[in-house]
Design a protein around this motif. Structure first.
Motif, PDB file in Angstrom:
ATOM      1  N   ALA A   1      13.238  -1.528   9.756  1.00 52.63           N
ATOM      2  CA  ALA A   1      12.382  -0.760   8.846  1.00 52.63           C
ATOM      3  C   ALA A   1      11.426  -1.698   8.153  1.00 52.63           C
ATOM      4  O   ALA A   1      11.687  -2.897   8.005  1.00 52.63           O
ATOM      5  CB  ALA A   1      13.226  -0.009   7.820  1.00 52.63           C
ATOM      6  N   ASP A   2      10.307  -1.152   7.725  1.00 52.68           N
ATOM      7  CA  ASP A   2       9.396  -1.874   6.845  1.00 52.68           C
ATOM      8  C   ASP A   2       9.871  -1.634   5.419  1.00 52.68           C
ATOM      9  O   ASP A   2      10.001  -0.477   4.980  1.00 52.68           O
ATOM     10  CB  ASP A   2       7.971  -1.367   7.017  1.00 52.68           C
ATOM     11  CG  ASP A   2       7.468  -1.550   8.437  1.00 52.68           C
ATOM     12  OD1 ASP A   2       7.754  -2.590   9.038  1.00 52.68           O
ATOM     13  OD2 ASP A   2       6.787  -0.634   8.941  1.00 52.68           O
ATOM     14  N   VAL A   3      10.131  -2.705   4.704  1.00 55.06           N
ATOM     15  CA  VAL A   3      10.622  -2.608   3.330  1.00 55.06           C
ATOM     16  C   VAL A   3       9.507  -3.074   2.412  1.00 55.06           C
ATOM     17  O   VAL A   3       9.069  -4.226   2.472  1.00 55.06           O
ATOM     18  CB  VAL A   3      11.891  -3.460   3.144  1.00 55.06           C
ATOM     19  CG1 VAL A   3      12.403  -3.321   1.713  1.00 55.06           C
ATOM     20  CG2 VAL A   3      12.962  -3.052   4.143  1.00 55.06           C
ATOM     21  N   LEU A   4       9.030  -2.178   1.570  1.00 55.96           N
ATOM     22  CA  LEU A   4       7.860  -2.429   0.727  1.00 55.96           C
ATOM     23  C   LEU A   4       8.301  -2.431  -0.728  1.00 55.96           C
ATOM     24  O   LEU A   4       8.704  -1.400  -1.267  1.00 55.96           O
ATOM     25  CB  LEU A   4       6.805  -1.342   0.966  1.00 55.96           C
ATOM     26  CG  LEU A   4       6.480  -1.027   2.442  1.00 55.96           C
ATOM     27  CD1 LEU A   4       5.522   0.155   2.529  1.00 55.96           C
ATOM     28  CD2 LEU A   4       5.908  -2.238   3.147  1.00 55.96           C
ATOM     29  N   ASP A   5       8.220  -3.584  -1.369  1.00 46.63           N
ATOM     30  CA  ASP A   5       8.651  -3.647  -2.771  1.00 46.63           C
ATOM     31  C   ASP A   5       7.642  -4.336  -3.676  1.00 46.63           C
ATOM     32  O   ASP A   5       7.923  -4.584  -4.845  1.00 46.63           O
ATOM     33  CB  ASP A   5      10.013  -4.329  -2.887  1.00 46.63           C
ATOM     34  CG  ASP A   5      10.033  -5.735  -2.300  1.00 46.63           C
ATOM     35  OD1 ASP A   5       9.021  -6.138  -1.704  1.00 46.63           O
ATOM     36  OD2 ASP A   5      11.066  -6.429  -2.418  1.00 46.63           O
ATOM     37  N   GLY A   6       6.451  -4.663  -3.151  1.00 49.85           N
ATOM     38  CA  GLY A   6       5.420  -5.223  -4.012  1.00 49.85           C
ATOM     39  C   GLY A   6       4.839  -4.165  -4.928  1.00 49.85           C
ATOM     40  O   GLY A   6       4.949  -2.955  -4.682  1.00 49.85           O
TER      41      GLY A   6
END
Length: 980
Positions: A22-27
């Motif tokens: 998965a792409d994990v986006l936390d910015g």
């Protein structure tokens, strides 16, 4: 019910990156894209996960569950009640989009939750099948989201809601059980292998239904649009149906992995009866008379919505068959033959005439005209967000429904409630189901406004409940109406909802505080805070938004038309990448977060916003396609200007090489042979590197003689006599003047044949477009102001101005006046005069020479419409002119060509630029017959076609001039290849 413990998002993100595909986006920028949906609510997510397949979705849920993290599932992000916000937002729309099976024999389809409705409809169409529920957001709504909200749509009066078409669901419950659930009596292929046994869950839910039998039978399932709360009627003894129970549960009970859906046969032929009424209540009162005739739809649109459409679209609706009235009902009927469909529509018309003799009506059988009228209805969600005077309107009381026989009474009494609270609305929607869509001019920004908002919603709820209605008739309760459900069903029903929730999701991990234990309805309102008061100094005036950049960013209410899976002009980068950050909505949301200032904190210096805007082509597709005229191209120019203000050394090299193209082109035109030799020499790679130009792009070739030089040495064909139709001023934009003067010469030939005297500005002029597109707005304003002063006499004398380059014409018509409005009064006045004077070639000939007969060119043409023309001027005059010249024009729904001025030349953009072109227009050009003329008025479009295909595209002026006979002494000449 206790909420799940909040985890450490950083630790959870690290685990997901290690263990899950998965792409994990936390910015901050990534999370900012998902703080809101199509509602008035804002909740910052802990992180965003984009799983790459179904197993990755299962693993994501397991990791979140073990970490105690709440999860909100998200499809197209078009929920209108704040249904899918906060916690770990899981976006299934990008990768979980496979139609796994479509069986025309059993009329079923098996889909993943991220499949967009229009993609399913497209796959089913060859079999004359469709999915019964078809909401107006179908071009971006995912099937998983439609199941979660029990979406309905225009055909629900005949084909029911999503729940009526769901047969099987493969799900993961809140406590991690992976189950295959099947509606009673459904036969078909074997279920996929799953882990878990639904027996215990079924028994516990059946027990709830049995214990609360009287409550379920008396309060639930009372009419088709009773969408609020859980659908407890599907727990009634003997009627247990778990897939249907999950429909409308807003993702709070289980997560859909796959769905088996029933498809419905589509009539071979459709006819549309359009009825006009003086007001909404008159239209509502007639609906019970229409339903016994079995219409497929009974939908409404209203005059306030129609007035917000572009003038050409409004005129198109009238031409398509919209009769006189202030409110219209679109009543569709179907049959096996055109005659039978027409007969059915006219029988319906007779019934309507008997019930309401004052109603106007028209039967529309042309599919193209029907499509125009349905487009007006589909855009209602966005159009309703702005009043004609620019004031804002909001959801909240978005889609309440009542039984159809009480719809007229509801609307009359609602007007009394509105008057009492001082609010207004434009209503439209599903009259055949008693469901009205409304956006009101609430004040959601100040504390007194919030108090009035709550008071109105409470009174409106009490009205709907008194009529046996539902506070939600389609979009779910979410944050907007969750608190109101208790007023509708009572505290005992809310306790039953809690029991149901605990059976499926004992840890309250799935979308907590939606349906069960909802927060107060004013919690987390998106615009309630200091951001709306923030005043940012800007270069553009934003006259349509009361001079406020913040108000301009509030235009986007998240309906997501920019995320449509195909067709239209916006948003070309999203159509290639399918990433939220590259959608018009994503960019608008991030700009709003910059204004809001708590998540994106660097203001104009924000690198998050700079990155998200990088792949915006500035094509203005959003200005033309977005129902509320979100204009990311202008916002990008503003942001870029402010971002580099006082820091010119930080600008990309392309801003200097292409932003200042008018200056360098003027210098090169003074010695074109030498310039072309250098640009074509071994120095070219170094020149490209120095200018920030992609290595794969060819550098321009300058004409030996500019258009203005040619005009200056050329005698007037009229001698000392006035031209029959008077003078026209030809605007010599840089692209036409320096790079493709053959276009200008062709335009002169056409204009003179039509009886005009063509004059040129006495001094060099430029609209400033290249400086605008590179965010150098101070220079752009000075250049444009000086240029308009050079033609001030002609503007004040009312001499029309002809623009040949669509982007420059659009600049003079749209962006220029707004840019000059913030300067001196004389410049602002000239900007307004120019906007009213500038016309395309086709517009001028239609307005000033309506009796001129164009040359009969004949043949076929493939036309690429420039994005800026589509957005600002429209293409209808050009289409009519080609037809008058005997040209059969094919205009593919190609959207942007991909080059988009400087964008496709800039280093790092060429790959996306070509991918945009390869979507439609470049393959279409390659497959066009040798005798088919390729037409593209935009210099960028012609360049993209020349560099991506073996063909050369012509400007409309060149096509017309090719049919003229040269006449010595008249200055006419066939346009040939450019003289280099």
């Amino acid at each position: 019910m206790p909420s799940a413990a909040r985890p450490d998002p950083a630790r959870l993100a690290a685990r997901l990156r290690r263990e899950v595909r998965a792409d994990v986006l936390d910015g901050a920028g990534d999370r900012a894209l998902y703080t809101t949906d199509a509602s008035s609510y804002r909740v910052v997510p802990d992180l965003v996960v984009v799983p790459r397949d179904v197993e990755a979705l299962v693993d994501t849920l397991a990791c979140a569950r073990e970490a105690g993290a709440p999860v909100a599932m998200r499809g197209g992000g078009t929920s209108m009640a704040g249904n899918c916000l906060g916690g770990v937002v899981v976006d299934v729309s990008r990768h979980l989009d496979h139609i796994l099976d479509l069986d025309p024999t059993t009329r079923t389809a098996v889909v993943e939750p991220g499949v967009v409705l229009t993609d399913l409809l497209g796959a089913a169409r060859p079999h004359r099948l469709a999915f019964g529920a078809d909401p107006s957001s179908g071009s971006r709504a995912t099937l998983g989201g439609m199941i979660a909200n029990n979406a309905c749509g225009t055909h629900s009066v005949a084909w029911g809601t999503t729940a009526d078409s769901v047969r099987r669901l493969e799900v993961v419950t809140g406590d991690g059980r992976r189950l295959a659930l099947c509606s009673p009596g459904v036969d078909g292929p074997a279920q996929p292998a799953v882990v878990g046994d639904a027996g215990d869950l079924e028994a516990r839910l059946a027990g709830i239904g049995d214990r609360h039998r009287l409550l379920v039978e008396r309060r639930f399932g009372t009419f088709s649009r009773q969408i609020s709360g859980y659908a407890l009627q599907h727990l009634a003894p003997g009627r247990l149906d778990l897939p249907k129970l999950l429909c409308g549960s807003e993702g709070t009970l289980a997560t859909t992995l796959r769905a088996t859906l029933a498809l419905t046969p589509v009539p071979a032929h459709l006819a549309l009866l359009v009825l006009g009424f003086p007001d909404t209540t008159a239209a509502a009162d007639i609906v019970p008379t229409l339903l016994p005739f079995g219409p497929l739809t009974v939908e409404s649109i209203s005059s306030p919505l129609l007035q917000r459409l572009r003038p050409d679209v409004r005129e198109g609706a009238v031409a398509a068959g919209l009769p006189q009235g202030e409110v219209w009902l679109l009543c569709e009927v179907g049959a096996d033959t055109p005659h039978e469909a027409d007969v059915a529509a006219r029988a319906l018309a007779d019934a309507a005439r008997d019930a309401c003799p004052s109603a106007t009506m028209n039967v529309v059988t042309d599919p193209r005209a029907q499509a125009v009228l349905w487009a007006c209805r589909r855009d209602g969600t966005g159009l309703a967000t702005r009043r004609l005077d620019g004031s804002e309107a909001w959801g909240g009381w978005e889609d309440a429904a009542v039984p159809v026989p009480r719809l007229g009474e509801y609307l009359r009494r609602l007007e009394e409630v509105m008057a009492r609270h001082g609010v207004s609305t434009a209503a439209y929607g599903h009259f055949g189901e008693g469901c009205m869509h409304m956006r009101f001019d609430f004040d959601l920004m100040t504390d007194p406004g919030i108090v009035r908002y709550r008071a109105f919603l409470e009174d409106a709820t009490d009205l709907v409940v008194s009529l046996g209605g539902s506070v939600s008739g389609e979009h779910g309760d979410g944050r907007a109406r969750g608190e109101l459900v208790a007023r509708m069903y009572g505290a005992d029903a809310m306790r039953v909802f809690g029991e149901v929730k605990r059976v499926w999701d004992p840890r309250d991990a799935l979308n907590p505080r939606i349906v069960v234990d909802p927060p107060p309805l004013e919690t987390d309102l998106r615009h309630h805070g200091p951001a709306h008061l923030r005043v940012l100094s800007t270069a553009f005036a934003y006259a349509a938004d009361a001079g406020s950049f913040a108000q301009a960013q509030r235009r986007c209410v998240g309906v997501g038309k920019c995320r449509q899976s195909g067709g239209g002009t916006m948003c070309p980068s999203y159509q290639v990448t399918r990433e939220e950050r590259h959608s018009t909505r994503g960019r608008a949301h991030l700009l709003w977060e910059m204004v809001e200032g708590t998540l994106v904190t660097d203001g104009w210096r924000s690198t998050e916003v700079l990155d998200v805007l990088d792949l915006c082509l500035s094509c203005k597709g959003c200005l033309g396609d977005c129902p509320v005229d979100v204009d990311i191209a202008t916002y990008k120019a503003e942001f870029t200007h402010q971002h580099y203000k006082g820091r010119p050394w930080r600008r990309p090299r392309s801003h200097w090489s292409m932003g200042w193209l008018p200056v360098s082109a003027a210098l090169a035109s003074g010695m074109p042979r030498a310039a072309n030799r250098v640009l074509g020499s071994r120095l070219a790679p170094a020149i490209r590197r120095a200018g920030g130009i992609d290595a794969s792009r060819s550098l321009p070739v300058f004409a030996r003689e500019s258009l203005t030089s040619w005009l200056a040495r050329r005698p007037s064909p009229w001698g000392t006599s006035p031209a029959p139709r008077g003078p026209v001023l030809l605007w010599p934009d840089t692209f036409t003047n320096r790079l493709s003067p053959e276009v200008g010469r062709a335009a002169v030939a056409v204009l003179e044949d039509a009886g005009f005297e063509v004059v040129a500005p006495r001094r060099p002029v430029c609209c400033g477009l290249t400086w605008v597109s590179t965010g150098q707005l101070g220079v752009a304003r000075r250049v444009l102001r000086r240029s308009l002063r050079a033609v001030e006499g002609e503007l004040r004398d009312g001499i029309p101005v002809v623009g040949l380059e669509p982007s420059c014409t659009a600049m003079l018509r749209h962006d220029g006046p707004d840019l000059l409005a913030g300067g001196d009064g004389r410049g602002a006045e000239l900007g307004r005069l120019a906007a009213g004077s500038v016309r395309t070639l086709a517009e001028l000939l239609a307005e000033r020479a309506p009796d001129w007969a164009p040359p009969q060119v004949g043949g076929e043409a493939l036309v690429q419409v420039h994005c800026h023309q589509n957005a600002v001027m429209g293409f209808d005059p050009d289409r009519a002119l080609l037809a008058a010249a005997g040209v059969t024009a094919t205009v593919p729904d190609s959207g942007c060509c991909g080059l988009a001025g400087n964008f496709g030349f800039e280093d790092g953009h060429a790959e996306l630029s070509r991918a945009v072109g390869e979507r439609v227009i470049l393959p279409a050009v390659r497959s066009a017959g040798a005798s088919t003329v390729v037409v593209a008025d935009g210099f960028s479009c012609r360049t993209q076609i020349a560099q991506g295909t073996p063909r050369r595209a012509l400007h409309l002026a060149e096509v017309l001039a090719s049919g003229l006979d040269p006449e010595p002494g008249r200055g006419r000449a066939r346009p040939g290849d450019p003289d280099r």
